[in-house]
Design a protein around this motif. Sequence first.
Motif, PDB file in Angstrom:
ATOM      1  N   CYS A  84       4.858   2.629  -0.715  1.00 39.64           N
ATOM      2  CA  CYS A  84       3.810   1.903  -1.430  1.00 39.64           C
ATOM      3  C   CYS A  84       3.173   0.857  -0.528  1.00 39.64           C
ATOM      4  N   GLY A  85       1.866   0.685  -0.731  1.00 40.67           N
ATOM      5  CA  GLY A  85       1.145  -0.423  -0.112  1.00 40.67           C
ATOM      6  C   GLY A  85       0.793  -1.413  -1.206  1.00 40.67           C
ATOM      7  N   LEU A  86       0.874  -2.697  -0.889  1.00 37.12           N
ATOM      8  CA  LEU A  86       0.590  -3.742  -1.875  1.00 37.12           C
ATOM      9  C   LEU A  86      -0.426  -4.693  -1.247  1.00 37.12           C
ATOM     10  N   PHE A  87      -1.291  -5.295  -2.067  1.00 37.92           N
ATOM     11  CA  PHE A  87      -2.384  -6.145  -1.590  1.00 37.92           C
ATOM     12  C   PHE A  87      -3.317  -5.329  -0.695  1.00 37.92           C
ATOM     13  N   LEU A  88      -3.658  -4.140  -1.151  1.00 43.31           N
ATOM     14  CA  LEU A  88      -4.564  -3.277  -0.388  1.00 43.31           C
ATOM     15  C   LEU A  88      -6.020  -3.604  -0.727  1.00 43.31           C
ATOM     16  N   ASN A  89      -6.894  -3.283   0.208  1.00 42.82           N
ATOM     17  CA  ASN A  89      -8.335  -3.349  -0.045  1.00 42.82           C
ATOM     18  C   ASN A  89      -8.924  -1.948  -0.073  1.00 42.82           C
ATOM     19  N   GLU A  90      -8.276  -1.068   0.686  1.00 38.62           N
ATOM     20  CA  GLU A  90      -8.817   0.284   0.828  1.00 38.62           C
ATOM     21  C   GLU A  90      -7.738   1.313   0.571  1.00 38.62           C
ATOM     22  N   HIS A  91      -8.195   2.481   0.176  1.00 44.51           N
ATOM     23  CA  HIS A  91      -7.327   3.624  -0.044  1.00 44.51           C
ATOM     24  C   HIS A  91      -6.624   4.020   1.259  1.00 44.51           C
ATOM     25  N   VAL A  92      -5.377   4.413   1.144  1.00 43.50           N
ATOM     26  CA  VAL A  92      -4.647   4.956   2.294  1.00 43.50           C
ATOM     27  C   VAL A  92      -4.424   6.447   2.021  1.00 43.50           C
ATOM     28  N   SER A  93      -4.800   7.293   2.977  1.00 45.64           N
ATOM     29  CA  SER A  93      -4.696   8.741   2.766  1.00 45.64           C
ATOM     30  C   SER A  93      -3.253   9.193   2.740  1.00 45.64           C
ATOM     31  N   LYS A  94      -3.007  10.238   1.958  1.00 46.48           N
ATOM     32  CA  LYS A  94      -1.663  10.811   1.943  1.00 46.48           C
ATOM     33  C   LYS A  94      -1.487  11.747   3.144  1.00 46.48           C
ATOM     34  N   GLY A  95      -0.242  12.134   3.396  1.00 49.27           N
ATOM     35  CA  GLY A  95       0.020  13.154   4.413  1.00 49.27           C
ATOM     36  C   GLY A  95       0.211  12.624   5.823  1.00 49.27           C
ATOM     37  N   LEU A  96       0.051  11.301   6.022  1.00 49.65           N
ATOM     38  CA  LEU A  96       0.309  10.740   7.351  1.00 49.65           C
ATOM     39  C   LEU A  96       1.816  10.557   7.524  1.00 49.65           C
TER      40      LEU A  96
END
Length: 228
Positions: A84-96
């Motif tokens: 999980c990412g918290l305090f995000l501004n932008e979407h993080v792509s899956k599969g990395l």
Amino acid sequence: MMVDKVNVDFHVHTVHSPDSVITYPFLVDACKAGGIDAVAIMDHDVIEGALEFSALSEQALRRGEWAPRILIGEEIRTSGGEICGLFLNEHVSKGLTPLETMRNIRAQGGLVYVPHPFDILKLKRLKTQELEELSGMIDIIEAFNGKPRFPGANTLAWRFLKTHDFPAGAGSDSHEPTRLGTVFVTMDDFKGSGDILEKLVTAEITGKLYSPLSSAYTRFKMRRASEG
Ligand SMILES: [Zn+2]
């Protein structure tokens, strides 16, 4: 000086996750009923729900209404399990890879929150060796998840945290309003991502487990009811 305490559920899914039935009005009512001040939205591989719910809460506050504080997050499916990412501004792509995902989260000022690390019946999780190897990139470990498949998962997480210096987070992992707030962290009120890490150190976790099966049944009933 009296420090205000807040109750935070760090793991909630909105209708923007295909497997959740939590709409914004449901979320507000559940937070009110459960005394939850803030929730981290951790939808699967999308950030739209978190952004939308955050905007709705801000609008409600401007109208003078009560609204829960929304922390913008995402539960990202990486090649090595969910992170999980918290305090995000932008979407993080899956599969990395896990490392690429963590770098992406950190690059936008976010925090890396590892959900259900010891739910050994879940294939989509980081393994202990990866936790060790990537420990420099991890900010928070979920010490209590409301819906583990493996009932001993939270005990194993606590055991790990006893010998590792991570702040502990906790969340209901709710996909239906009746479970929202069944797990929460009581902590000193916080402002941003740096502050939250500091305040998690003295936080207390309250939690009740529920089974994935009962969760699925509740959602089935709610979908049936809404179809009329
Ligand atoms: Zn989740």
